[in-house]
Design a protein around this motif. Sequence first.
Motif, mmCIF file in Angstrom:
data_model
loop_
_atom_site.group_PDB
_atom_site.id
_atom_site.type_symbol
_atom_site.label_atom_id
_atom_site.label_comp_id
_atom_site.label_asym_id
_atom_site.label_seq_id
_atom_site.Cartn_x
_atom_site.Cartn_y
_atom_site.Cartn_z
ATOM 1 N N MET A 67 19.430 10.014 8.947
ATOM 2 C CA MET A 67 19.837 8.945 9.622
ATOM 3 C C MET A 67 19.023 8.077 8.444
ATOM 4 N N ARG A 68 19.852 6.771 8.164
ATOM 5 C CA ARG A 68 19.157 6.529 6.744
ATOM 6 C C ARG A 68 17.993 5.204 7.575
ATOM 7 N N ALA A 69 17.217 5.052 6.026
ATOM 8 C CA ALA A 69 16.343 4.250 5.767
ATOM 9 C C ALA A 69 16.858 2.649 6.102
ATOM 10 N N THR A 70 15.857 2.019 6.641
ATOM 11 C CA THR A 70 15.673 0.850 7.376
ATOM 12 C C THR A 70 14.952 -0.150 6.202
ATOM 13 N N PRO A 71 15.763 -1.365 6.229
ATOM 14 C CA PRO A 71 14.690 -1.526 5.146
ATOM 15 C C PRO A 71 13.392 -2.145 5.450
ATOM 16 N N ALA A 72 13.048 -2.477 7.277
ATOM 17 C CA ALA A 72 11.963 -2.439 7.227
ATOM 18 C C ALA A 72 11.153 -1.616 7.180
ATOM 19 N N LEU A 73 12.326 -0.250 7.696
ATOM 20 C CA LEU A 73 10.908 1.230 7.054
ATOM 21 C C LEU A 73 10.646 1.580 5.719
ATOM 22 N N ARG A 74 11.468 1.822 4.356
ATOM 23 C CA ARG A 74 11.576 1.322 3.070
ATOM 24 C C ARG A 74 10.411 1.096 3.459
ATOM 25 N N LEU A 75 10.218 -0.427 2.991
ATOM 26 C CA LEU A 75 8.854 -1.702 3.215
ATOM 27 C C LEU A 75 7.831 -0.376 3.597
ATOM 28 N N GLN A 76 7.449 -0.456 4.636
ATOM 29 C CA GLN A 76 6.402 0.103 5.529
ATOM 30 C C GLN A 76 6.005 1.170 4.191
ATOM 31 N N ALA A 77 6.702 2.403 4.717
ATOM 32 C CA ALA A 77 6.552 3.739 3.848
ATOM 33 C C ALA A 77 5.762 2.946 2.035
ATOM 34 N N THR A 78 6.589 2.063 1.364
ATOM 35 C CA THR A 78 6.192 1.109 0.237
ATOM 36 C C THR A 78 5.015 0.495 0.083
ATOM 37 N N ARG A 79 4.376 -0.121 1.742
ATOM 38 C CA ARG A 79 2.883 0.132 1.674
ATOM 39 C C ARG A 79 2.205 0.476 1.925
ATOM 40 N N ALA A 80 2.294 1.886 2.482
ATOM 41 C CA ALA A 80 1.538 3.281 3.449
ATOM 42 C C ALA A 80 1.021 3.870 1.480
ATOM 43 N N LEU A 81 2.800 4.346 0.046
ATOM 44 C CA LEU A 81 1.919 4.670 -0.514
ATOM 45 C C LEU A 81 1.419 3.554 -1.263
ATOM 46 N N ARG A 82 1.546 2.483 -1.975
ATOM 47 C CA ARG A 82 0.647 1.813 -2.579
ATOM 48 C C ARG A 82 -0.530 1.762 -1.607
ATOM 49 N N LEU A 83 -0.970 1.295 -0.689
ATOM 50 C CA LEU A 83 -2.579 1.418 0.125
ATOM 51 C C LEU A 83 -3.236 3.170 -0.704
ATOM 52 N N GLN A 84 -2.195 4.336 -0.281
ATOM 53 C CA GLN A 84 -2.752 5.264 -0.696
ATOM 54 C C GLN A 84 -3.513 5.467 -2.170
ATOM 55 N N ALA A 85 -2.185 5.089 -3.387
ATOM 56 C CA ALA A 85 -2.332 4.980 -4.601
ATOM 57 C C ALA A 85 -3.183 4.201 -4.918
ATOM 58 N N THR A 86 -4.105 2.937 -4.158
ATOM 59 C CA THR A 86 -4.710 2.033 -4.617
ATOM 60 C C THR A 86 -6.295 2.067 -4.372
ATOM 61 N N LYS A 87 -6.272 2.740 -3.204
ATOM 62 C CA LYS A 87 -7.309 3.309 -2.792
ATOM 63 C C LYS A 87 -8.943 3.663 -3.056
ATOM 64 N N PRO A 88 -8.488 4.471 -4.513
ATOM 65 C CA PRO A 88 -9.571 4.089 -5.250
ATOM 66 C C PRO A 88 -10.139 2.997 -5.478
ATOM 67 N N LEU A 89 -9.369 2.404 -6.138
ATOM 68 C CA LEU A 89 -9.983 0.874 -6.603
ATOM 69 C C LEU A 89 -10.155 -0.342 -6.285
ATOM 70 N N ARG A 90 -9.884 -0.346 -4.244
ATOM 71 C CA ARG A 90 -10.211 -1.457 -3.874
ATOM 72 C C ARG A 90 -11.765 -0.716 -3.572
ATOM 73 N N GLY A 91 -12.719 -1.339 -3.744
ATOM 74 C CA GLY A 91 -14.072 -0.859 -3.041
ATOM 75 C C GLY A 91 -14.762 -1.819 -2.843
ATOM 76 N N GLY A 92 -14.387 -3.267 -2.648
ATOM 77 C CA GLY A 92 -14.988 -4.758 -2.238
ATOM 78 C C GLY A 92 -14.552 -4.102 -0.199
ATOM 79 N N GLN A 93 -15.991 -5.374 0.271
ATOM 80 C CA GLN A 93 -15.747 -4.834 1.296
ATOM 81 C C GLN A 93 -15.289 -6.503 2.064
ATOM 82 N N HIS A 94 -14.370 -7.291 1.596
ATOM 83 C CA HIS A 94 -13.549 -8.358 1.653
ATOM 84 C C HIS A 94 -12.489 -7.603 2.695
ATOM 85 N N PRO A 95 -11.879 -9.160 3.218
ATOM 86 C CA PRO A 95 -10.912 -8.461 4.277
ATOM 87 C C PRO A 95 -9.972 -9.304 3.054
ATOM 88 N N ASP A 96 -8.867 -8.763 3.016
ATOM 89 C CA ASP A 96 -7.578 -9.344 2.744
ATOM 90 C C ASP A 96 -6.245 -9.428 3.511
#
Length: 120
Positions: A1-30
């Motif tokens: 099964m090939r990854a669709t662009p939406a699935l790749r985007l979702q995976a990229t966002r998840a990886l980015r959020l995990q990688a930057t989680k220690p940097l994001r210490g504020g409590q303000h919504p974005d």
Amino acid sequence: MRATPALRLQATRALRLQATKPLRGGQHPDPKNGVYMGWWGDFGSQPQKGIVTYTLSPNRYDPLAGIVKNAVFNTYRRTKHQILYWLPPLVLAYFLMDWAVEQNDYLNSKPGRAATAAEE
């Protein structure tokens, strides 16, 4: 099964959020990432303590203090360093202009016209 662009985007966002989680210490919504890091100094850390800043009110100091003395000595210093750049051309231009005016007066006088008429 090939990854669709939406699935790749979702995976990229998840990886980015995990990688930057220690940097994001504020409590303000974005709206994009869910957490806003904050402006400078608002990264979610403890506020700094023990920093004292002293300032002087603008109406408590004299902005023109020493202006006459500084103007005289600063003008002297700057002139001393720059005089050899502008004085020789100025003197040369003065003498050249003086010669040109005298030559023009002579050539437009009766003896000057006679001298140039004899040459022609």
